[in-house]
Design a protein around this motif. Structure first.
Motif, PDB file in Angstrom:
ATOM      1  N   GLU A  16      25.357  20.396  22.990  1.00  0.00           N
ATOM      2  CA  GLU A  16      25.895  19.086  23.378  1.00  0.00           C
ATOM      3  C   GLU A  16      24.978  17.949  22.920  1.00  0.00           C
ATOM      4  OE1 GLU A  16      27.052  16.655  27.441  1.00  0.00           O
ATOM      5  OE2 GLU A  16      27.100  18.841  27.472  1.00  0.00           O
ATOM      6  N   LEU A  17      23.687  18.113  23.125  1.00  0.00           N
ATOM      7  CA  LEU A  17      22.738  17.078  22.690  1.00  0.00           C
ATOM      8  C   LEU A  17      22.728  16.938  21.167  1.00  0.00           C
ATOM      9  CD1 LEU A  17      19.772  17.785  25.108  1.00  0.00           C
ATOM     10  CD2 LEU A  17      21.260  15.776  25.106  1.00  0.00           C
ATOM     11  N   SER A  18      22.799  18.057  20.461  1.00  0.00           N
ATOM     12  CA  SER A  18      22.817  18.019  18.999  1.00  0.00           C
ATOM     13  C   SER A  18      24.033  17.263  18.480  1.00  0.00           C
ATOM     14  CB  SER A  18      22.815  19.437  18.424  1.00  0.00           C
ATOM     15  OG  SER A  18      21.613  20.084  18.731  1.00  0.00           O
ATOM     16  N   ARG A  19      25.170  17.483  19.096  1.00  0.00           N
ATOM     17  CA  ARG A  19      26.393  16.782  18.678  1.00  0.00           C
ATOM     18  C   ARG A  19      26.297  15.295  18.988  1.00  0.00           C
ATOM     19  NH1 ARG A  19      30.471  21.352  20.965  1.00  0.00           N
ATOM     20  NH2 ARG A  19      30.322  22.768  19.179  1.00  0.00           N
ATOM     21  N   ALA A  20      25.763  14.967  20.138  1.00  0.00           N
ATOM     22  CA  ALA A  20      25.677  13.561  20.555  1.00  0.00           C
ATOM     23  C   ALA A  20      24.701  12.758  19.702  1.00  0.00           C
ATOM     24  CB  ALA A  20      25.280  13.478  22.031  1.00  0.00           C
ATOM     25  N   TYR A  21      23.651  13.413  19.199  1.00  0.00           N
ATOM     26  CA  TYR A  21      22.596  12.704  18.467  1.00  0.00           C
ATOM     27  C   TYR A  21      22.488  13.154  17.019  1.00  0.00           C
ATOM     28  CZ  TYR A  21      21.359  11.080  23.067  1.00  0.00           C
ATOM     29  OH  TYR A  21      21.403  10.491  24.301  1.00  0.00           O
ATOM     30  N   VAL A  22      23.582  13.677  16.445  1.00  0.00           N
ATOM     31  CA  VAL A  22      23.552  14.270  15.115  1.00  0.00           C
ATOM     32  C   VAL A  22      22.997  13.311  14.056  1.00  0.00           C
ATOM     33  CG1 VAL A  22      25.954  13.699  14.542  1.00  0.00           C
ATOM     34  CG2 VAL A  22      24.835  15.665  13.461  1.00  0.00           C
ATOM     35  N   GLU A  23      23.303  12.044  14.133  1.00  0.00           N
ATOM     36  CA  GLU A  23      22.852  11.119  13.086  1.00  0.00           C
ATOM     37  C   GLU A  23      21.346  10.872  13.108  1.00  0.00           C
ATOM     38  OE1 GLU A  23      23.933   6.729  14.007  1.00  0.00           O
ATOM     39  OE2 GLU A  23      25.402   7.940  15.117  1.00  0.00           O
ATOM     40  N   TRP A  24      20.666  11.213  14.182  1.00  0.00           N
ATOM     41  CA  TRP A  24      19.218  10.999  14.285  1.00  0.00           C
ATOM     42  C   TRP A  24      18.405  12.279  14.105  1.00  0.00           C
ATOM     43  CZ3 TRP A  24      22.469   8.603  17.977  1.00  0.00           C
ATOM     44  CH2 TRP A  24      22.621   7.234  17.795  1.00  0.00           C
ATOM     45  N   LEU A  25      19.071  13.408  13.922  1.00  0.00           N
ATOM     46  CA  LEU A  25      18.347  14.668  13.808  1.00  0.00           C
ATOM     47  C   LEU A  25      17.661  14.798  12.451  1.00  0.00           C
ATOM     48  CD1 LEU A  25      20.880  17.162  15.425  1.00  0.00           C
ATOM     49  CD2 LEU A  25      18.962  15.968  16.506  1.00  0.00           C
ATOM     50  N   THR A  26      16.441  15.309  12.478  1.00  0.00           N
ATOM     51  CA  THR A  26      15.703  15.586  11.250  1.00  0.00           C
ATOM     52  C   THR A  26      16.108  16.968  10.750  1.00  0.00           C
ATOM     53  OG1 THR A  26      13.866  16.690  12.370  1.00  0.00           O
ATOM     54  CG2 THR A  26      13.725  14.277  12.172  1.00  0.00           C
ATOM     55  N   PRO A  27      15.742  17.320   9.512  1.00  0.00           N
ATOM     56  CA  PRO A  27      16.039  18.682   9.041  1.00  0.00           C
ATOM     57  C   PRO A  27      15.474  19.754   9.985  1.00  0.00           C
ATOM     58  CG  PRO A  27      15.433  17.308   7.190  1.00  0.00           C
ATOM     59  CD  PRO A  27      15.198  16.478   8.444  1.00  0.00           C
ATOM     60  N   GLN A  28      14.302  19.515  10.548  1.00  0.00           N
ATOM     61  CA  GLN A  28      13.725  20.486  11.490  1.00  0.00           C
ATOM     62  C   GLN A  28      14.602  20.607  12.737  1.00  0.00           C
ATOM     63  OE1 GLN A  28       9.642  19.749  12.554  1.00  0.00           O
ATOM     64  NE2 GLN A  28       9.592  21.388  14.045  1.00  0.00           N
ATOM     65  N   ASP A  29      15.134  19.478  13.213  1.00  0.00           N
ATOM     66  CA  ASP A  29      15.996  19.496  14.395  1.00  0.00           C
ATOM     67  C   ASP A  29      17.306  20.238  14.145  1.00  0.00           C
ATOM     68  OD1 ASP A  29      14.199  17.870  15.836  1.00  0.00           O
ATOM     69  OD2 ASP A  29      15.132  16.045  15.055  1.00  0.00           O
ATOM     70  N   ARG A  30      17.735  20.302  12.879  1.00  0.00           N
ATOM     71  CA  ARG A  30      19.007  20.923  12.523  1.00  0.00           C
ATOM     72  C   ARG A  30      18.897  22.439  12.315  1.00  0.00           C
ATOM     73  NH1 ARG A  30      22.582  16.648  10.630  1.00  0.00           N
ATOM     74  NH2 ARG A  30      21.394  14.721  10.585  1.00  0.00           N
ATOM     75  N   GLN A  31      17.709  22.973  12.411  1.00  0.00           N
ATOM     76  CA  GLN A  31      17.531  24.416  12.248  1.00  0.00           C
ATOM     77  C   GLN A  31      18.190  25.165  13.408  1.00  0.00           C
ATOM     78  OE1 GLN A  31      13.395  25.364  11.749  1.00  0.00           O
ATOM     79  NE2 GLN A  31      13.147  23.953  10.042  1.00  0.00           N
ATOM     80  N   PRO A  32      18.476  26.456  13.201  1.00  0.00           N
ATOM     81  CA  PRO A  32      19.064  27.240  14.297  1.00  0.00           C
ATOM     82  C   PRO A  32      18.194  27.155  15.564  1.00  0.00           C
ATOM     83  CG  PRO A  32      19.118  28.486  12.260  1.00  0.00           C
ATOM     84  CD  PRO A  32      18.311  27.251  11.984  1.00  0.00           C
ATOM     85  N   PHE A  33      18.867  27.133  16.690  1.00  0.00           N
ATOM     86  CA  PHE A  33      18.182  26.993  17.977  1.00  0.00           C
ATOM     87  C   PHE A  33      17.556  28.320  18.391  1.00  0.00           C
ATOM     88  CE2 PHE A  33      18.611  26.627  22.751  1.00  0.00           C
ATOM     89  CZ  PHE A  33      17.547  25.766  22.893  1.00  0.00           C
ATOM     90  N   ARG A  34      16.244  28.307  18.573  1.00  0.00           N
ATOM     91  CA  ARG A  34      15.504  29.484  19.029  1.00  0.00           C
ATOM     92  C   ARG A  34      14.560  29.040  20.144  1.00  0.00           C
ATOM     93  NH1 ARG A  34      14.063  29.655  13.648  1.00  0.00           N
ATOM     94  NH2 ARG A  34      15.768  30.447  12.423  1.00  0.00           N
ATOM     95  N   PRO A  35      15.026  29.083  21.408  1.00  0.00           N
ATOM     96  CA  PRO A  35      14.152  28.622  22.504  1.00  0.00           C
ATOM     97  C   PRO A  35      12.868  29.452  22.571  1.00  0.00           C
ATOM     98  CG  PRO A  35      16.325  29.290  23.322  1.00  0.00           C
ATOM     99  CD  PRO A  35      16.302  29.577  21.875  1.00  0.00           C
ATOM    100  N   HIS A  36      11.764  28.766  22.761  1.00  0.00           N
ATOM    101  CA  HIS A  36      10.466  29.441  22.806  1.00  0.00           C
ATOM    102  C   HIS A  36       9.444  28.537  23.489  1.00  0.00           C
ATOM    103  CE1 HIS A  36      10.125  26.845  19.280  1.00  0.00           C
ATOM    104  NE2 HIS A  36       8.822  26.857  19.499  1.00  0.00           N
ATOM    105  N   VAL A  37       8.328  29.134  23.835  1.00  0.00           N
ATOM    106  CA  VAL A  37       7.168  28.403  24.357  1.00  0.00           C
ATOM    107  C   VAL A  37       6.058  28.602  23.344  1.00  0.00           C
ATOM    108  CG1 VAL A  37       5.447  28.261  26.192  1.00  0.00           C
ATOM    109  CG2 VAL A  37       7.837  28.755  26.756  1.00  0.00           C
ATOM    110  N   THR A  38       5.522  27.511  22.829  1.00  0.00           N
ATOM    111  CA  THR A  38       4.438  27.588  21.860  1.00  0.00           C
ATOM    112  C   THR A  38       3.124  27.807  22.599  1.00  0.00           C
ATOM    113  OG1 THR A  38       5.602  26.119  20.351  1.00  0.00           O
ATOM    114  CG2 THR A  38       3.233  26.362  20.003  1.00  0.00           C
ATOM    115  N   LEU A  39       2.440  28.884  22.246  1.00  0.00           N
ATOM    116  CA  LEU A  39       1.146  29.175  22.858  1.00  0.00           C
ATOM    117  C   LEU A  39       0.002  28.618  22.020  1.00  0.00           C
ATOM    118  CD1 LEU A  39       1.826  32.879  23.858  1.00  0.00           C
ATOM    119  CD2 LEU A  39       2.000  30.846  25.291  1.00  0.00           C
TER     120      LEU A  39
END
Length: 92
Positions: A16-39
């Motif tokens: 939903e957020l990706s659709r709402a803000y599609v025009e502001w997404l960077t190429p990195q933001d457009r990558q497949p969604f993989r939820p994670h915690v960066t250690l």
């Protein structure tokens, strides 16, 4: 180094957020969604291997929940907290 997060309820929020803000997404933001915690970020191979060896032996999955979504702005190095969006349990 990162740990994957299993959060089925997060995928529709991300979509939903990706659709709402599609025009502001960077190429990195457009990558497949993989939820994670960066250690570790920007660690050398040696640092990552050492951390994995230390954490790996005692690491175990755990349950958690998030009471809100936090919005941050990247400032070219540091991050700025912008807003907190509490989860209310109501469909929007």
């Amino acid at each position: 180094m990162a740990v994957d997060v299993e959060a089925p309820g997060l995928t529709p929020v991300h979509r939903e957020l990706s659709r709402a803000y599609v025009e502001w997404l960077t190429p990195q933001d457009r990558q497949p969604f993989r939820p994670h915690v960066t250690l570790m970020n920007k660690a050398t191979v040696e640092e990552a291997k050492a951390a994995l060896a230390e954490l790996g032996a005692g690491w175990s999955a755990f349950d958690s929940h998030s009471p809100a979504l936090l919005l941050w702005r990247y400032l070219g190095g540091p991050w700025e907290s912008v807003r907190r969006f509490p989860f209310t349990g109501r469909a929007g």
